[in-house]
Write a protein that holds these residues in place. Structure first.
Motif, PDB file in Angstrom:
ATOM      1  N   CYS A  96      -0.992  -4.566  -5.679  1.00  0.00           N
ATOM      2  CA  CYS A  96      -0.967  -2.946  -5.380  1.00  0.00           C
ATOM      3  C   CYS A  96      -1.672  -2.053  -5.054  1.00  0.00           C
ATOM      4  O   CYS A  96      -2.757  -2.421  -5.963  1.00  0.00           O
ATOM      5  CB  CYS A  96       0.592  -2.459  -6.454  1.00  0.00           C
TER       6      CYS A  96
ATOM      7  N   VAL B   4       4.009   3.307  -6.420  1.00  0.00           N
ATOM      8  CA  VAL B   4       3.470   1.856  -5.493  1.00  0.00           C
ATOM      9  C   VAL B   4       3.731   1.090  -7.443  1.00  0.00           C
ATOM     10  O   VAL B   4       3.679  -0.314  -6.908  1.00  0.00           O
ATOM     11  CB  VAL B   4       2.075   1.673  -4.977  1.00  0.00           C
ATOM     12  N   ASP B   5       3.481   1.923  -8.447  1.00  0.00           N
ATOM     13  CA  ASP B   5       3.322   1.090  -9.118  1.00  0.00           C
ATOM     14  C   ASP B   5       5.081   1.002 -10.132  1.00  0.00           C
ATOM     15  O   ASP B   5       5.281  -0.006 -10.320  1.00  0.00           O
ATOM     16  CB  ASP B   5       3.044   1.957 -10.691  1.00  0.00           C
TER      17      ASP B   5
ATOM     18  N   TYR C  28       0.769  -1.523   0.044  1.00  0.00           N
ATOM     19  CA  TYR C  28       0.194  -0.639  -0.408  1.00  0.00           C
ATOM     20  C   TYR C  28       0.725   1.158  -0.278  1.00  0.00           C
ATOM     21  O   TYR C  28       2.122   1.189   1.036  1.00  0.00           O
ATOM     22  CB  TYR C  28      -0.828   0.057   1.006  1.00  0.00           C
ATOM     23  N   ASP C  29       0.617   2.212  -0.919  1.00  0.00           N
ATOM     24  CA  ASP C  29       0.887   3.618  -1.291  1.00  0.00           C
ATOM     25  C   ASP C  29       0.158   4.566  -1.718  1.00  0.00           C
ATOM     26  O   ASP C  29      -0.806   4.359  -2.066  1.00  0.00           O
ATOM     27  CB  ASP C  29       2.257   3.618  -1.836  1.00  0.00           C
ATOM     28  N   GLN C  30       0.440   5.377  -0.550  1.00  0.00           N
ATOM     29  CA  GLN C  30      -1.209   6.521  -0.775  1.00  0.00           C
ATOM     30  C   GLN C  30      -0.401   7.066  -2.465  1.00  0.00           C
ATOM     31  O   GLN C  30      -1.456   7.937  -3.163  1.00  0.00           O
ATOM     32  CB  GLN C  30      -0.641   7.780   0.061  1.00  0.00           C
ATOM     33  N   SER C  31       0.512   6.817  -2.759  1.00  0.00           N
ATOM     34  CA  SER C  31       1.155   7.396  -4.531  1.00  0.00           C
ATOM     35  C   SER C  31       1.010   6.060  -5.424  1.00  0.00           C
ATOM     36  O   SER C  31       1.183   5.146  -5.289  1.00  0.00           O
ATOM     37  CB  SER C  31       2.102   7.682  -4.121  1.00  0.00           C
ATOM     38  N   LEU C  32      -0.299   6.646  -5.925  1.00  0.00           N
ATOM     39  CA  LEU C  32      -0.159   5.379  -7.395  1.00  0.00           C
ATOM     40  C   LEU C  32       1.192   4.818  -7.810  1.00  0.00           C
ATOM     41  O   LEU C  32       1.897   3.779  -8.164  1.00  0.00           O
ATOM     42  CB  LEU C  32      -1.404   5.758  -8.006  1.00  0.00           C
ATOM     43  N   ASP C  33       2.161   6.319  -8.655  1.00  0.00           N
ATOM     44  CA  ASP C  33       2.938   6.225  -9.040  1.00  0.00           C
ATOM     45  C   ASP C  33       4.389   5.319  -7.821  1.00  0.00           C
ATOM     46  O   ASP C  33       4.893   4.121  -8.918  1.00  0.00           O
ATOM     47  CB  ASP C  33       3.916   7.329  -9.645  1.00  0.00           C
TER      48      ASP C  33
ATOM     49  N   THR D  49      -3.698   1.499  -3.796  1.00  0.00           N
ATOM     50  CA  THR D  49      -3.413   3.159  -3.547  1.00  0.00           C
ATOM     51  C   THR D  49      -5.171   2.870  -2.105  1.00  0.00           C
ATOM     52  O   THR D  49      -4.828   4.325  -2.079  1.00  0.00           O
ATOM     53  CB  THR D  49      -3.751   3.491  -3.577  1.00  0.00           C
ATOM     54  N   ASP D  50      -5.426   1.830  -2.152  1.00  0.00           N
ATOM     55  CA  ASP D  50      -6.970   1.773  -1.540  1.00  0.00           C
ATOM     56  C   ASP D  50      -6.978   0.853   0.383  1.00  0.00           C
ATOM     57  O   ASP D  50      -6.623   0.182  -0.283  1.00  0.00           O
ATOM     58  CB  ASP D  50      -8.330   1.839  -1.716  1.00  0.00           C
TER      59      ASP D  50
END
Length: 134
Positions: free
Chosen positions: A54, A41-42, A34-39, A56-57
Motif C-alpha cells: 500500500c 489505505v491501511d 494507492y490512496d492519499q490517506s494513509l489511514d 501514499t506516494d
C-alpha cells in the motif's frame, strides 16, 4: 495474468481489491494500492485476505513490480491528477470516474498519449445509464 494497481481505497477500490485477492476476478493479480490517506489505505490493507503493498506516494505506487494496469476508483480530480502520468509510464488506465472526460481537451490528450504509448484507456459504462448510447 494482468498485474493491476488500484488508485483509491474507498468503497469501489475496496470491493475490487477484495475480489482480486479472493480470485473472483480471473487473470488479475493485485500488486499495489494507492490512496492519499494513509489511514484509508491501511484500513483496506488490514481487510484483505492477502498482503498487498500500500502506498501514499504515487511514484512508488507506479513503480510496483510488474504493474500493467491502474484501475482508478477515486474521483474525477484523481483522474485529472494521475491519468497522464500512468499512461506516459506505459500502463493501461481503467477509469471509474468517467466524468473527468467531459473536458474534451483532457480526453483528447489522454487518447493521443495512450495511442502513442501503446496503452489502453478503458472507460467502462458500469452504473452510468446511457453512456453506451453516447
Amino acid at each position: 495474468m494482468t498485474n493491476i494497481g488500484i488508485l483509491g481505497s474507498g468503497s469501489i477500490g475496496s470491493e475490487i481489491a477484495t475480489a482480486v485477492c479472493n480470485g473472483e476476478i480471473e487473470e488479475a493479480t493485485l500488486v499495489g494500492i494507492y490512496d492519499q490517506s494513509l489511514d484509508a489505505v491501511d484500513t483496506l490493507a488490514q481487510q484483505l485476505p492477502a498482503a498487498v503493498p500500500c502506498f501514499t506516494d504515487f511514484e512508488k505506487f507506479l513503480d510496483s513490480p510488474g504493474m500493467k494496469m491502474v484501475v482508478e476508483c477515486a474521483s474525477p480530480a484523481a483522474v485529472k491528477e494521475h491519468a497522464e502520468e500512468v499512461i506516459d509510464r506505459g500502463k493501461d488506465f481503467l477509469m471509474a470516474s468517467s466524468g473527468a472526460l467531459t473536458d474534451t481537451d483532457f480526453f483528447l490528450r489522454l487518447a493521443k498519449l495512450a495511442q502513442a504509448r501503446g496503452c489502453r484507456l478503458i472507460v467502462p459504462s458500469g452504473a452510468l445509464g446511457g453512456i453506451d448510447a453516447i
